[in-house]
Design a protein around this motif. Structure first.
Motif, PDB file in Angstrom:
ATOM      1  N   ALA A 188     -33.730 -34.823  45.550  1.00  0.00           N
ATOM      2  CA  ALA A 188     -32.529 -34.390  45.346  1.00  0.00           C
ATOM      3  C   ALA A 188     -32.072 -35.159  44.538  1.00  0.00           C
ATOM      4  O   ALA A 188     -31.220 -36.033  43.625  1.00  0.00           O
ATOM      5  CB  ALA A 188     -32.043 -33.550  45.820  1.00  0.00           C
ATOM      6  N   LEU A 189     -32.274 -37.038  45.697  1.00  0.00           N
ATOM      7  CA  LEU A 189     -31.084 -38.308  45.571  1.00  0.00           C
ATOM      8  C   LEU A 189     -32.044 -39.171  44.175  1.00  0.00           C
ATOM      9  O   LEU A 189     -31.341 -38.983  42.942  1.00  0.00           O
ATOM     10  CB  LEU A 189     -31.025 -39.244  46.313  1.00  0.00           C
ATOM     11  CG  LEU A 189     -30.276 -37.989  47.869  1.00  0.00           C
ATOM     12  CD1 LEU A 189     -30.421 -38.922  48.469  1.00  0.00           C
ATOM     13  CD2 LEU A 189     -28.373 -38.418  47.198  1.00  0.00           C
ATOM     14  N   ALA A 236     -34.132 -38.167  41.712  1.00  0.00           N
ATOM     15  CA  ALA A 236     -34.412 -36.839  40.488  1.00  0.00           C
ATOM     16  C   ALA A 236     -32.381 -36.963  40.741  1.00  0.00           C
ATOM     17  O   ALA A 236     -32.350 -37.262  38.951  1.00  0.00           O
ATOM     18  CB  ALA A 236     -34.283 -35.332  41.164  1.00  0.00           C
ATOM     19  N   SER A 237     -31.580 -36.618  40.914  1.00  0.00           N
ATOM     20  CA  SER A 237     -30.364 -37.287  40.477  1.00  0.00           C
ATOM     21  C   SER A 237     -30.232 -38.841  40.130  1.00  0.00           C
ATOM     22  O   SER A 237     -28.772 -38.094  39.412  1.00  0.00           O
ATOM     23  CB  SER A 237     -29.371 -36.371  41.283  1.00  0.00           C
ATOM     24  OG  SER A 237     -29.333 -37.257  42.776  1.00  0.00           O
ATOM     25  N   LEU A 266     -29.183 -40.986  42.277  1.00  0.00           N
ATOM     26  CA  LEU A 266     -27.962 -41.211  43.099  1.00  0.00           C
ATOM     27  C   LEU A 266     -28.651 -43.006  43.724  1.00  0.00           C
ATOM     28  O   LEU A 266     -27.640 -43.439  44.123  1.00  0.00           O
ATOM     29  CB  LEU A 266     -27.461 -40.757  43.963  1.00  0.00           C
ATOM     30  CG  LEU A 266     -26.838 -39.425  43.006  1.00  0.00           C
ATOM     31  CD1 LEU A 266     -26.188 -38.582  44.583  1.00  0.00           C
ATOM     32  CD2 LEU A 266     -25.444 -40.203  42.819  1.00  0.00           C
TER      33      LEU A 266
END
Length: 178
Positions: free
Chosen positions: A72-73, A75-76, A78
């Motif tokens: 998630a990190l 892909a986003s 961040l």
């Protein structure tokens, strides 16, 4: 050892394709492999302290949580998926996988007693088939980032955890000895 074939191919593809590791690939791969070696040592201590089902579920929770969070990190946007970060993530993942494979196989064969040889063959063939299918899907999902690999680790961990928690009775009846 059959479990590692797709994993090794994915790691090599990512390290050469994304990070252009070149001649340093064997060094980086050796660092990652330390996770498996260290897990063997640690596992020899953990199996005396924890019931095998508890150990497996905790490791699956850790691997799933870390993989899905990092996916998630990344892909986003961040966090950046640097080579050092990838090596660290893969070392932790191989550590978890090293703890899982032997213990899951032992858990799978627990109810079979005198039929352990047949059970071992069925478990080995099943894991190879599932590994090829899941590894193929993860490999075909490659998009030039490490996200599909992280999602593969995370989703297979969550699936395995679900199967263990809800698909295997807490008290397993052992097969009668002949």
């Amino acid at each position: 050892m059959n479990h590692y074939i797709g994993f090794l191919t994915s790691v090599q593809g990512i390290m050469q394709g994304i990070y252009d590791a070149g001649a340093m690939f064997p060094v980086y791969f050796a660092i990652i492999a330390l996770g498996v070696g260290f897990s063997s040592f640690i596992n020899s201590r953990l199996v005396y302290r924890f019931e095998i089902r508890t150990l497996v579920t905790r490791v699956l929770m850790i691997l799933g949580t870390l993989s899905l969070t990092e996916a998630a990190l990344v892909a986003s946007g961040l966090i950046e998926a640097s080579l050092a970060g990838f090596i660290m993530m893969m070392t932790v993942s191989t550590f978890c996988l090293g703890l899982l494979f032997g213990n899951i196989n032992a858990l799978a064969m627990e109810p079979f007693g005198h039929m352990a040889g047949v059970a071992s063959g069925v478990v080995g063939a099943s894991t190879m088939l599932i590994g090829v299918l899941v590894g193929g899907v993860v490999g075909m999902s490659f998009d030039g980032t490490i996200v599909p690999l992280l999602l593969g680790f995370g989703l297979t961990s969550v699936t395995s955890l679900t199967l263990i928690l809800f698909g295997i009775p807490k008290k397993i009846e052992k097969a009668p000895a002949v």
